[in-house]
Design a protein around this motif. Sequence first.
Motif, PDB file in Angstrom:
ATOM      1  N   LEU A 170     -64.244  37.282 -24.376  1.00  0.00           N
ATOM      2  CA  LEU A 170     -63.125  36.755 -25.393  1.00  0.00           C
ATOM      3  C   LEU A 170     -61.876  37.568 -25.616  1.00  0.00           C
ATOM      4  O   LEU A 170     -60.627  37.602 -25.236  1.00  0.00           O
ATOM      5  N   VAL A 171     -62.099  38.774 -26.171  1.00  0.00           N
ATOM      6  CA  VAL A 171     -61.039  39.532 -26.923  1.00  0.00           C
ATOM      7  C   VAL A 171     -60.542  40.288 -26.052  1.00  0.00           C
ATOM      8  O   VAL A 171     -59.247  40.674 -26.119  1.00  0.00           O
ATOM      9  N   VAL A 172     -61.157  40.911 -25.128  1.00  0.00           N
ATOM     10  CA  VAL A 172     -60.621  41.866 -24.220  1.00  0.00           C
ATOM     11  C   VAL A 172     -59.463  41.271 -23.395  1.00  0.00           C
ATOM     12  O   VAL A 172     -58.477  41.633 -23.170  1.00  0.00           O
ATOM     13  N   PRO A 173     -59.612  40.244 -22.659  1.00  0.00           N
ATOM     14  CA  PRO A 173     -58.524  39.324 -21.644  1.00  0.00           C
ATOM     15  C   PRO A 173     -57.732  38.761 -22.650  1.00  0.00           C
ATOM     16  O   PRO A 173     -56.371  38.981 -22.491  1.00  0.00           O
ATOM     17  N   ILE A 174     -57.778  38.405 -23.931  1.00  0.00           N
ATOM     18  CA  ILE A 174     -56.837  37.912 -24.676  1.00  0.00           C
ATOM     19  C   ILE A 174     -55.842  39.117 -25.118  1.00  0.00           C
ATOM     20  O   ILE A 174     -54.539  38.809 -25.094  1.00  0.00           O
ATOM     21  N   ARG A 175     -56.372  40.219 -25.345  1.00  0.00           N
ATOM     22  CA  ARG A 175     -55.614  41.326 -25.961  1.00  0.00           C
ATOM     23  C   ARG A 175     -54.655  42.008 -24.722  1.00  0.00           C
ATOM     24  O   ARG A 175     -53.444  42.221 -24.751  1.00  0.00           O
ATOM     25  N   TRP A 176     -55.296  41.811 -23.734  1.00  0.00           N
ATOM     26  CA  TRP A 176     -54.761  42.337 -22.350  1.00  0.00           C
ATOM     27  C   TRP A 176     -53.391  41.226 -22.283  1.00  0.00           C
ATOM     28  O   TRP A 176     -52.387  41.635 -21.914  1.00  0.00           O
ATOM     29  N   ILE A 177     -53.609  39.755 -22.345  1.00  0.00           N
ATOM     30  CA  ILE A 177     -52.461  39.031 -22.044  1.00  0.00           C
ATOM     31  C   ILE A 177     -51.659  39.232 -22.961  1.00  0.00           C
ATOM     32  O   ILE A 177     -50.309  39.177 -22.739  1.00  0.00           O
ATOM     33  N   GLN A 178     -51.855  39.288 -24.331  1.00  0.00           N
ATOM     34  CA  GLN A 178     -50.853  39.550 -25.382  1.00  0.00           C
ATOM     35  C   GLN A 178     -50.053  40.694 -25.076  1.00  0.00           C
ATOM     36  O   GLN A 178     -48.925  40.939 -25.500  1.00  0.00           O
ATOM     37  N   GLN A 179     -50.623  42.027 -24.553  1.00  0.00           N
ATOM     38  CA  GLN A 179     -49.709  43.102 -24.414  1.00  0.00           C
ATOM     39  C   GLN A 179     -49.089  43.002 -22.955  1.00  0.00           C
ATOM     40  O   GLN A 179     -48.081  43.633 -22.932  1.00  0.00           O
ATOM     41  N   HIS A 180     -49.638  42.216 -21.991  1.00  0.00           N
ATOM     42  CA  HIS A 180     -49.207  42.623 -20.640  1.00  0.00           C
ATOM     43  C   HIS A 180     -48.794  41.559 -19.803  1.00  0.00           C
ATOM     44  O   HIS A 180     -48.188  41.606 -18.854  1.00  0.00           O
TER      45      HIS A 180
END
Length: 297
Positions: free
Chosen positions: A122-132
């Motif tokens: 959940l957290v790793v894909p969301i953070r990648w999306i938020q950043q990139h």
Amino acid sequence: MNINATLAASLERQETASEEAWETTFRQMALFDLAVDMEVGFFLSYYRNFAIPSIATTLHTNAEIQQRPMKRSYDTAIVIYELIANGLESDRGKAMVELLNHVHRNVPGSKDDFLYVLLTLLVVPIRWIQQHAWRQPTTSELSAASRFFTELGARMNIKDMPASYAAAADFFDRYEATHVAPSEQGQHLMDATVQVFQSRLPGPLRPLATKLISTMLDDDRLTAALGLPRANVISRTALKTGLELRNAIIRRRPLRQQPHFTPGKAGSSLYPDGYSLDQIGPVNVPHSPVHTGNELP
């Protein structure tokens, strides 16, 4: 017709989606609107487990990753995409939940270890999306993604699931702050799986695989634990520039019409003719027969 119309229309639907439509909202996010970035996030979440010594020891003892790194990597992705594409209550979804529960039965680990492994997805894909990614995730998408993994956690008997994405991210950060550390087992697992990433790169980039992974992880504590080379300004700038160019191209194209993943379809060197559900998972794990009408002949 404006070439961005379908992108705009989909974004509006995602922004205004009801809470009850959480599974549809997450499916649209993961298979259409933000599909490529979700896949990158899932890919990075896989490596993160190796940086937790207790989890790495369990995975290393099992030896599935070292013996069949390509199969373990692809099958892990297939399981999560089967659940997203078909739904948790579909026949195929239930078969994948049953497989997950069977594989993890009698696996040692604390409650927090199991919760962390699930929340990396959940957290790793969301953070990648938020950043990139080409756009930010909507509030409805964050809620839908959280609900999806809460429901999956319930079916896997994982207790004390966070009530929101913010709570999940808070647990994730607190867990990593006290658990990320180097281990011989974790570095062996990392070495065994680098070849999977290399196989997906153009030939000239394959020698740079470990540098690319560390740059995408963008976490010096994590890359040190995994035995990866430290990312530098040049590699970070190259990644940022490449993603900005990609995002500019995405914004000028129509929304994709075909899903990023189609159950049972060929899509890798591992399953060139497609796969049936009984092929997924460790080779020594029996599967219950699943007849859905969607199996390959």
